[in-house]
Design a protein around this motif. Sequence first.
Motif, short mmCIF file in Angstrom:
data_model
loop_
_atom_site.label_atom_id
_atom_site.label_comp_id
_atom_site.label_asym_id
_atom_site.label_seq_id
_atom_site.Cartn_x
_atom_site.Cartn_y
_atom_site.Cartn_z
N SER B 253 0.97 -1.28 0.05
CA SER B 253 0.02 0.01 -0.03
C SER B 253 0.94 1.08 0.10
O SER B 253 0.50 2.24 -0.92
CB SER B 253 -0.82 0.09 1.27
OG SER B 253 -1.42 1.20 1.33
N LEU B 254 1.94 1.44 0.90
CA LEU B 254 2.85 2.40 0.99
C LEU B 254 3.59 2.51 -0.49
O LEU B 254 3.50 3.69 -1.00
CB LEU B 254 3.83 2.30 1.97
CG LEU B 254 4.78 3.22 2.19
CD1 LEU B 254 4.31 4.79 2.56
CD2 LEU B 254 6.02 2.96 3.27
N GLY B 255 4.19 1.22 -1.12
CA GLY B 255 4.81 1.32 -2.29
C GLY B 255 3.62 1.95 -3.30
O GLY B 255 4.14 2.56 -4.34
N SER B 256 2.35 1.60 -3.24
CA SER B 256 1.71 2.11 -4.36
C SER B 256 1.53 3.62 -4.46
O SER B 256 1.47 4.23 -5.38
CB SER B 256 -0.04 1.30 -4.12
OG SER B 256 -0.56 1.71 -3.20
N ILE B 257 1.66 4.03 -3.12
CA ILE B 257 1.30 5.61 -2.81
C ILE B 257 3.01 6.24 -3.45
O ILE B 257 2.65 7.24 -4.23
CB ILE B 257 1.05 6.03 -1.41
CG1 ILE B 257 -0.20 5.58 -1.00
CG2 ILE B 257 1.42 7.33 -1.16
CD1 ILE B 257 -0.48 5.39 0.45
N LEU B 258 3.75 5.57 -3.18
CA LEU B 258 5.05 6.17 -3.52
C LEU B 258 5.12 6.13 -5.24
O LEU B 258 5.79 6.84 -5.91
CB LEU B 258 6.17 5.20 -2.92
CG LEU B 258 6.47 5.48 -1.55
CD1 LEU B 258 7.75 4.35 -1.09
CD2 LEU B 258 6.76 6.73 -1.06
N ILE B 400 -3.48 0.31 -12.59
CA ILE B 400 -4.16 0.64 -13.72
C ILE B 400 -3.45 1.72 -14.41
O ILE B 400 -3.09 1.69 -15.57
CB ILE B 400 -5.57 1.25 -13.25
CG1 ILE B 400 -6.24 -0.15 -12.80
CG2 ILE B 400 -6.19 1.77 -14.44
CD1 ILE B 400 -7.92 0.23 -12.35
N VAL B 401 -3.05 2.82 -13.48
CA VAL B 401 -2.22 3.89 -14.00
C VAL B 401 -1.04 3.46 -14.67
O VAL B 401 -0.68 3.78 -15.84
CB VAL B 401 -2.12 5.01 -13.11
CG1 VAL B 401 -0.84 5.98 -13.39
CG2 VAL B 401 -3.03 5.58 -12.35
N LEU B 402 -0.41 2.50 -14.16
CA LEU B 402 1.03 1.96 -14.66
C LEU B 402 0.66 1.28 -15.80
O LEU B 402 1.30 1.43 -17.02
CB LEU B 402 1.73 0.98 -13.65
CG LEU B 402 2.99 0.56 -13.89
CD1 LEU B 402 3.76 1.80 -13.76
CD2 LEU B 402 3.51 -0.29 -13.07
#
Lengths: 375, 542
Positions: B253-258, B400-402
């Motif tokens: 989750s933190l990784g997705s924010i980063l 999705i963005v990626l």
Amino acid sequence: MGSLLDRRGWIGFLATGLVLIVVVPLLNTLPADSPAHLADYLVPLFGKYACYALLALSLDLVWGYAGILSLGHGAFFALGGYAMGMYLMRQVGTRGVYQNPILPDFMVFLNWKELPWYWYGFDHFAFAALMIVLVPGILAFVFGWLAFRSRVTGVYLSIITQALTYALWLAFFRNDMGFGGNNGMTDFKDLLGMPLQSGAMHRGLYIASVVAMGLGFLVCRYIVTSKLGRLLLAVRDAQSRVRFLGYSVAHAQVFVFTISAVLAGIAGALYVPQVGIINPSEFSPANSIEIAIWVAVGGRGTLVGALVGAVIINYAKTYLTGAVPEAWLYFLGAIFILVTLVFPNGIVGLVNRWRGPRRAPPAAPRGLLDEKVAP
Amino acid sequence: MVCRLRLFLLAFLPLLLAVHGGFAATDDAKLASLVAQLGADDFDQKVAAVGELAAIPDPRVVAVLKALEDGNLYVTKDKKVVLAAQDGDNFATSDPVTGAKIGTATSDDIDQIIVNNRVRTVIDAALGTLNLFSPDRDARLAAALDLIKNPSPTAGPALVKALAAEQDAAIRQDMTLALAEARLNAPDKKVQLAAIAELSGSMDPAVFNILSALHDSTGLDPDVKKADENALAAISQRLQLVRIGMTLFEGLSLGSILLLAAIGLSITFGVMGVINMAHGEMIMLGAYSTYVVQQLFVGYLPADWLDAYLIVSLPVAFVVTAAVGIALERSVIRFLYTRPLETLLATWGVSLILQQFVRTIFGSPNKAVDNPSYMTGGFDLIGGAFITWNRLVILVFCFIVLGVLGLILKRTSFGLHMRAVTQNRDMAAAMGIPTARIDALTFGLGSGIAGIAGVALSQIGNVSPNLGTIYIVDSFMVVVFGGVGSLFGTLAGAMSLGIVNKLLEPVAGAVLGKVVVLIAIILFIQRRPRGLFALRGRAAEN
């Protein structure tokens, strides 16, 4: 090259030094109702500017001459400041709120029973003075040795220096570190046995700061006019060629980076007693980037420009944050953009252009030798 | 139709009443005697009466117990328990069970039934047990879960009864656990062992606590103690796995924010070699766009449309920040392409101006962006692992963005041009690619993605003018660590930094963990100055 300054340079240097060291304190000692009297609050303010100027000088040495844009010089400044703060904290003795002869107030507050080992020796000024030089110096040496040996340059170096100060910023916020956490250190009483809050002490610290600034200038000047200085310029403009010519680029870079960090540390140490507080905000990455703009405004790679830029921007900051606080960031932001876009050589560049091409700075023709930094 | 239904009901009403009456009749006598017992002077008797009442699944019992707790039950001179409500100087009395009016009484005639803390505790437990029979599913579930957390040995009979009537599988499972807990301290060793065996299959931390409390209690039968130890070991092993899984999820989750914060930077840095210090402010602008869209929805559109604001915010934030990005590229950055270090300073200036600009318009205080209903709350996974919807949605959203970005880079002509410029700007220009236009569009794309990241970040925290500065250093770390110009590198960098951060957090604390990670990155860059997934070949050599 060769000589430290030419005749006109020495005259200018000594004249400025005379005004700053003799005239300013004299004006301050005039009776308060005299029209030439310099208000008391201005002396520490000028002293603060002198510290900032020395800090800018240290950055100009690495950025202007070796092409190393350090975004972590605030960290060296703050470390020097903390070393001084630790000495001042030990000087407080039993006059603190908790009247503990050994432990500073914040440690008593945290219920600590004994002094951490890294606080030993800070009750002696000589030891503290040594640490002011050693701590930033060793950190810069180790960091520089790791970075330059691996040929980390350009924006990558800027980013990791920023990460360095960011890491220290976070670390010093912690109470467990034993440096006062969020609040840092303040409520200092005296320095070398003399009370900090006195006119004589203010003048003394101011003079010390100006002298340090002047000596720092001469040291930098000595380095950049030496053979090493020529090498640094070459490293700045065409690093690979210098390497292929057989010079050790990394050694030159580590050397100048370490010297620069020591100068920054001394600036921080002189700064702390004059503002009366040191806290982790000095480590904030934003502070370090601001130093770069002092140098850029004055004109990088000129040394004098760093001094001028630091004083002008900080005067503007003092004035604007008092008069129109909202405008300060707009102003600073605009300066950042304008200086980089329109006046890349800063104030000194402007003055030189006005004086004519005779005194053009020894900068490389742009674009010819520039090496690409990032892919 | 309705009319006929009503008639039908009317016809059956006497029958329904009769059935209810018949059922009640058997219990009524017992109920009445228990209620009468509440009026006893002795607290022990009161406690016993409450305990027995708790086993009668009847709404009237709930009413009586509540009245007792609220101090509305009184006892008359002839030792009858009545419900009394103050009416002027006198009290209107009624029967607590049937509700039938009795008459009025003066304050001399009746005494309030005193309830001490011990009785109150028993009443609360009884009310909790009675909820096991509530017609409301959620109330039953809550009652069962509460009994797991705070087991009461007296709840056993009620649980048996409730289990017999319960249809819902999930609630049955919880009730079984609660029953096993209630039987843990049973005098019969066999019952105890069976209860422990039942509990050892659980993953609930509450069960673990209760079993370890049993383990610490004195005078335990050695066999029981051994079974208890085994059960504890089994549960703690399972809980450990859950904890590792949870840490991984938090890390991701933190990784997705980063990743969201860094991905735009990776594009601008990778393609143009431009350090955009104003990148964090693009995130901030995206978050403020979300805030504005939300306010517009609140102000001008029907309330039940509000949930759609987040969907609308995405394109709005993208367009706003992409426009700012393109303007920034055209007006400032394009003049500085040969001077990367000075770009850094100029964009820092831009970031200061943008921050102050937003502060001037919206003010310094934080703005709250409310989560839409589908991102509020979360769900219990297993073993006390709670997953919030917004974290999960953001995790999915970042992929999705990626993915979309990957498609743009690989499948569109713009992407092709962008990659060409990244690899060799001069050659791309020679092939007729309009590099200046590509630069502007690339910068717009990177900034737009930062804006979208801002929309996502507005869902997990407050929106403030210095939102961007929080993420800027982290974003750079991700890009540099992952390797410049490599989407996959950015993904790997973000996820590994997120997970390492969360793994270190319990060991070193949040701040120190972060410091350790930063130092590790600094050291890492010494070894691989171009990141984990560096571009290879000619492009990497200059």
